[in-house]
Scaffold this active site. Structure first.
Site, PDB file in Angstrom:
ATOM      1  N   HIS A 182       0.845  -1.201   0.000  1.00  0.00           N
ATOM      2  CA  HIS A 182       0.000   0.000   0.000  1.00  0.00           C
ATOM      3  C   HIS A 182       0.875   1.243   0.000  1.00  0.00           C
ATOM      4  O   HIS A 182       2.064   1.196   0.332  1.00  0.00           O
ATOM      5  CB  HIS A 182      -0.979   0.004   1.190  1.00  0.00           C
ATOM      6  CG  HIS A 182      -0.359   0.278   2.528  1.00  0.00           C
ATOM      7  ND1 HIS A 182       0.077   1.521   2.909  1.00  0.00           N
ATOM      8  CD2 HIS A 182      -0.124  -0.540   3.590  1.00  0.00           C
ATOM      9  CE1 HIS A 182       0.543   1.480   4.148  1.00  0.00           C
ATOM     10  NE2 HIS A 182       0.450   0.224   4.577  1.00  0.00           N
ATOM     11  N   CYS A 183       0.297   2.344  -0.394  1.00  0.00           N
ATOM     12  CA  CYS A 183       0.957   3.644  -0.284  1.00  0.00           C
ATOM     13  C   CYS A 183       0.010   4.534   0.500  1.00  0.00           C
ATOM     14  O   CYS A 183      -0.291   4.255   1.659  1.00  0.00           O
ATOM     15  CB  CYS A 183       1.319   4.203  -1.652  1.00  0.00           C
ATOM     16  SG  CYS A 183      -0.010   4.158  -2.888  1.00  0.00           S
ATOM     17  N   SER A 184      -0.520   5.579  -0.106  1.00  0.00           N
ATOM     18  CA  SER A 184      -1.520   6.405   0.575  1.00  0.00           C
ATOM     19  C   SER A 184      -2.922   5.899   0.252  1.00  0.00           C
ATOM     20  O   SER A 184      -3.587   5.304   1.086  1.00  0.00           O
ATOM     21  CB  SER A 184      -1.350   7.880   0.184  1.00  0.00           C
ATOM     22  OG  SER A 184      -0.121   8.388   0.679  1.00  0.00           O
TER      23      SER A 184
ATOM     24  N   THR B  74       1.186   1.887  -5.446  1.00  0.00           N
ATOM     25  CA  THR B  74       0.756   0.505  -5.238  1.00  0.00           C
ATOM     26  C   THR B  74       0.540  -0.213  -6.557  1.00  0.00           C
ATOM     27  O   THR B  74       0.938  -1.364  -6.735  1.00  0.00           O
ATOM     28  CB  THR B  74      -0.540   0.482  -4.402  1.00  0.00           C
ATOM     29  OG1 THR B  74      -0.283   1.101  -3.132  1.00  0.00           O
ATOM     30  CG2 THR B  74      -1.030  -0.937  -4.179  1.00  0.00           C
TER      31      THR B  74
END
Length: 807
Positions: free
Chosen positions: A414-416, A422
């Site tokens: 995941h990222c934000s 992602t």
């Protein structure tokens, strides 16, 4: 035609790469068309007494125009007015018109057709009608989510592999930016999913995107958790992640080398008792050190054998300071006290704003390509950091692929929000893991699944409706125009030196290459935050979302009649372009392992912006279903499949897999330090952008291997740059590198932006000391000592980086 102030202009000069040709400019509702006949061709036909030569045409679709600058004729100059276009496929052209009024009318018409459409369904894709054989291709049918899950061994009726297909999102109410069908652990009910989804940003909870066919280990993806400054947690989210990481427990967690099958095609390849057979012979040192870091934090000591230890991993693609910035606004990253069954790794992949600025610097290095044949500024190219970012993404994908294939581990990415970094990491790691995705049809399925279905925001990132900020007027003499010599976000204005070059070349005469016979000759030889996941309208039901085969192409929905907001420049970013560039790097390093060629990737980037097809329109699967894109437009895959022979790599090895034969393994990994400029996509010769093969580009470093090989000059510049994308590793008990403080008490998680206070003991055989030394080689500090790559940031710099992440 109401937007067209002028439909045709004769005696227009087109200037590109310092050469010019005269012809006629046509303006249609969807294209600029420049027609010309090279004088050499006319002379040849006149000599032979044959019919008049057929004119050549340059077609430029309006959405592909990145910037447009009108330069009016100066009273003291004898030069004509000009319109300079910079296109998203890196085509740079300049039209010279002797009549100033015509120049204004052409500029205004281009601006109206480019950034004043107001709605996506006014784009060319909704009127385009293909010819045969493209007309007979059914590209929309190529990707079927159920068939892809079945290929991976998951079906609605069979849950033997520990996974099931959930229909909790079939009406897109549960998670508007997620696909309709979600693969989740069989042990998790839809009720648990409902509660777990509330803990993830935009309800993008962890779901399956790839299942390894040999070891049943998974790649899942999600958005960031809603931890916040209070340290919120969700029992359901923890239960979901534990179930995901437990789906392969039927396989013993500690496999010996001899018991680990490497390939379904070659099960006998696992019969060797030698542990060294499973280790890739050319595994670079940074990759080994990254694996050691993860192993160390997972509590494993002693000699490591690939496949013998399972280290389930949570990959947070963001730099640690960015994760901290998100925590301050109610988001953040997992508190590993509640995920004791996993290890978390932070990657230093920058956000969309950094990537956009990096590409802008590349464009600045190429910006005078329309008026001069001077090669690009290599120093400016190096300072752009573009190759560093590509190398970082590839290094992150390599880390994930190694964890799944070699360590037999599960990985959550995941990222934000889980739709930019992602998507890059998820798709590239699968490209490394699965030979199917390295075929033409497989790559199409990969793009459909991990980019389109999982909601990469193509409208926002690609800016299909353009922006008035990308249009400017120079030498405006009436009314004090605000655009006077303005520099837009993409650098539309030229320097004084650029104007001097333009003045010189516009007065010169020349002609284009006589051998350029292409219809698209000048394009290519072959031719304030808004909620992105707004819930559907209350009256939207499952029935209204079903696609009717009898619906006509003229049918519209309520959402289509509502004007779309104009492009927000700060939300645009070349995320998908970076994915294609990274794919090119893999393809160039492993030329026999890909069925498709470089031309396929280049044309795919072109059609991302051409808006000729409906595939990339809108931001997610729900929006495409609501707007009947499948019924009203053609798929971009029609274009490629109807011209398949043009995009096939003649050096492809056929996709045969045998893990005992070097060069035919299932797993392919990017080679450290071999990132290069994709010169073809920038319209340049390879020698112009790629110097002699001496400098190597590594993840996190623009200088490469000179420092490693003892080159003092390179080492002098490289000493402050880390050589790994991995910036920190964290478990419930210990941490290495820089990790954000998610705990309320002070301790081993370190301070803001600084290095974690990590204790590394000697371990068996001095493993701790060796790892500490290796971390310094990666630029990751430990034990309070500041490593060369992660320095304690000043409050001002830290605040600036946090502001960038939160834009």
């Amino acid at each position: 035609m109401e937007r067209t102030r002028i439909a045709r202009v004769d005696d227009v000069k087109l200037v590109r790469r310092g050469e010019q040709v005269e012809g006629t400019l046509h303006l249609t509702p969807h294209h600029l068309i420049f027609c010309h006949t090279p004088p050499s061709v006319e002379k040849e036909h006149a000599t032979l007494g044959s019919q008049r030569a057929k004119p050549r045409e340059l077609w430029i679709t309006y959405p592909i125009i990145q910037t447009c600058t009108l330069r009016l004729a100066h009273p003291t100059s004898h030069l004509p007015s000009s319109i300079r276009l910079r296109c998203r496929d890196f085509t740079f052209v300049c039209f010279c018109l002797s009549n100033e009024k015509q120049a204004r009318d052409v500029y205004d018409s281009i601006k109206a057709w480019t950034c004043k459409l107001g709605r996506v369904d006014k784009l060319y894709a909704f009127t385009y009608q293909p010819q045969s054989p493209e007309k007979e291709i059914k590209g929309w049918d190529l990707y079927d989510a159920k068939k892809e899950w079945e290929r991976l061994g998951i079906s609605e009726k069979d849950s033997d592999k520990g996974w099931r297909i959930s229909k909790v999102n079939t009406d897109y109410r549960f998670s508007p930016t997620y696909p309709a069908l979600l693969a989740v652990p069989s042990a998790i009910s839809d009720n648990t999913l409902n509660y777990a989804g509330r803990y993830r940003s935009r309800t993008r909870l962890p779901v399956l995107t790839y299942l390894h066919p040999v070891n049943n280990c998974s790649i899942t993806r999600s958005s960031q958790p809603l931890v916040g400054v209070r340290g919120n947690r969700s029992i359901q989210d923890e239960k979901l992640l534990l179930a995901i990481f437990s789906t392969s427990h039927s396989t013993p967690p500690r496999l010996s080398s001899s018991s680990r099958p490497l390939s379904r095609q070659s099960p006998e390849s696992s019969s060797s008792n030698s542990p060294t057979r499973d280790i890739p012979p050319d595994l670079p040192d940074p990759e080994t050190l990254e694996d050691q870091m993860i192993s160390r934090t997972s509590g494993e000591e002693g000699p490591k054998v690939y496949g013998a230890q399972q280290h389930n991993l949570i990959v947070d693609a963001r730099p640690t300071v960015n994760a901290l910035a998100m925590q301050a606004v109610g988001l953040g990253s997992e508190n590993m006290d509640h995920y004791r069954f996993a290890t978390k790794a932070y990657l230093g992949i920058d956000n969309i704003h950094v990537m956009r600025d990096s590409l802008n610097k590349v464009i600045d290095a190429l910006k005078d390509s329309d008026i001069t044949s001077i090669p690009p500024n290599r120093e400016a190219l190096a300072k752009s950091g573009w190759l560093k970012h590509i190398a970082n993404v590839l290094d992150g994908a390599s880390l994930i692929a190694r964890q799944v294939a070699l360590q037999h581990s599960h990985v959550l990415i995941h990222c934000s929000d889980g739709w930019d970094r992602t998507s890059q990491l998820s798709a590239l790691s699968q490209l490394c893991l699965d030979p199917y995705y390295r075929t033409l049809e497989g790559f199409i399925v990969l793009v459909e699944k991990d980019w389109l279905s999982f909601g990469h925001m193509f409208n926002h990132r690609s800016g299909f409706l353009s922006s008035e900020k990308w249009f400017s007027v120079e030498n405006e003499r009436v009314g004090g125009n605000d655009n006077h010599n303005q520099r837009t976000s993409l650098g539309t204005s030229s320097s004084g030196a650029g104007h001097a070059i333009e003045n010189a070349f516009l007065s010169a005469k020349g002609f284009f290459n006589k051998d350029n016979n292409s219809r698209e000759s000048f394009v290519e030889s072959d031719g304030e935050l808004q909620p992105y996941d707004q819930s559907p309208s209350p009256n939207l039901s499952k029935k209204s979302l079903k696609t009717s085969k009898t619906s006509s192409k003229d049918s519209t929905t309520t959402s289509e009649k509502t004007p779309h907001p104009p492009t927000k420049v700060k939300e645009t970013s070349p995320i998908f372009h970076q994915f294609l560039d990274a794919t090119y790097q893999l393809q160039h390093q492993h030329p026999h392992r890909f069925e498709f060629n470089e031309r396929f990737l280049r044309r795919l980037l072109y059609h991302l912006y051409s808006c000729q097809y409906g595939t990339f329109l809108y931001n997610n699967e729900r929006e495409r279903v609501e707007n009947h894109v499948r019924e009203r437009t053609r798929s971009v895959w029609d274009y490629f499949l109807s011209r398949r022979e043009m995009f096939i790599n003649p050096e492809w090895d056929g996709g045969d897999v045998d893990d005992k034969v070097r060069g035919r393994e299932r797993l392919v990994l990017p080679r450290d330090g071999e990132c290069r400029w994709w010169s073809e996509v920038f319209g340049r010769a390879d020698a112009e952008m790629n110097p002699a093969p001496t400098a190597r580009i590594t993840a996190g470093s623009q200088l490469g291997s000179h420092a490693r090989n003892g080159d003092s000059r390179a080492a002098e510049h490289a000493q402050d740059v880390p050589s790994s994308v991995l910036t920190g590793v964290e478990t419930a008990d210990q941490a290495m590198g820089a990790v954000p403080p998610v705990k309320s008490t002070t301790g081993s998680h370190g301070g803001v932006g600084g290095n974690a206070d990590v204790k590394i003991d000697g371990g068996k055989g001095g493993m701790g000391a060796q790892l500490a030394a290796g971390m310094k080689g990666l630029g990751i500090g430990n034990g309070g000592a500041k490593g060369p790559g992660l320095r304690a940031k000043s409050p001002g710099r830290l605040e600036k980086e946090m502001e960038v992440e939160m834009q």
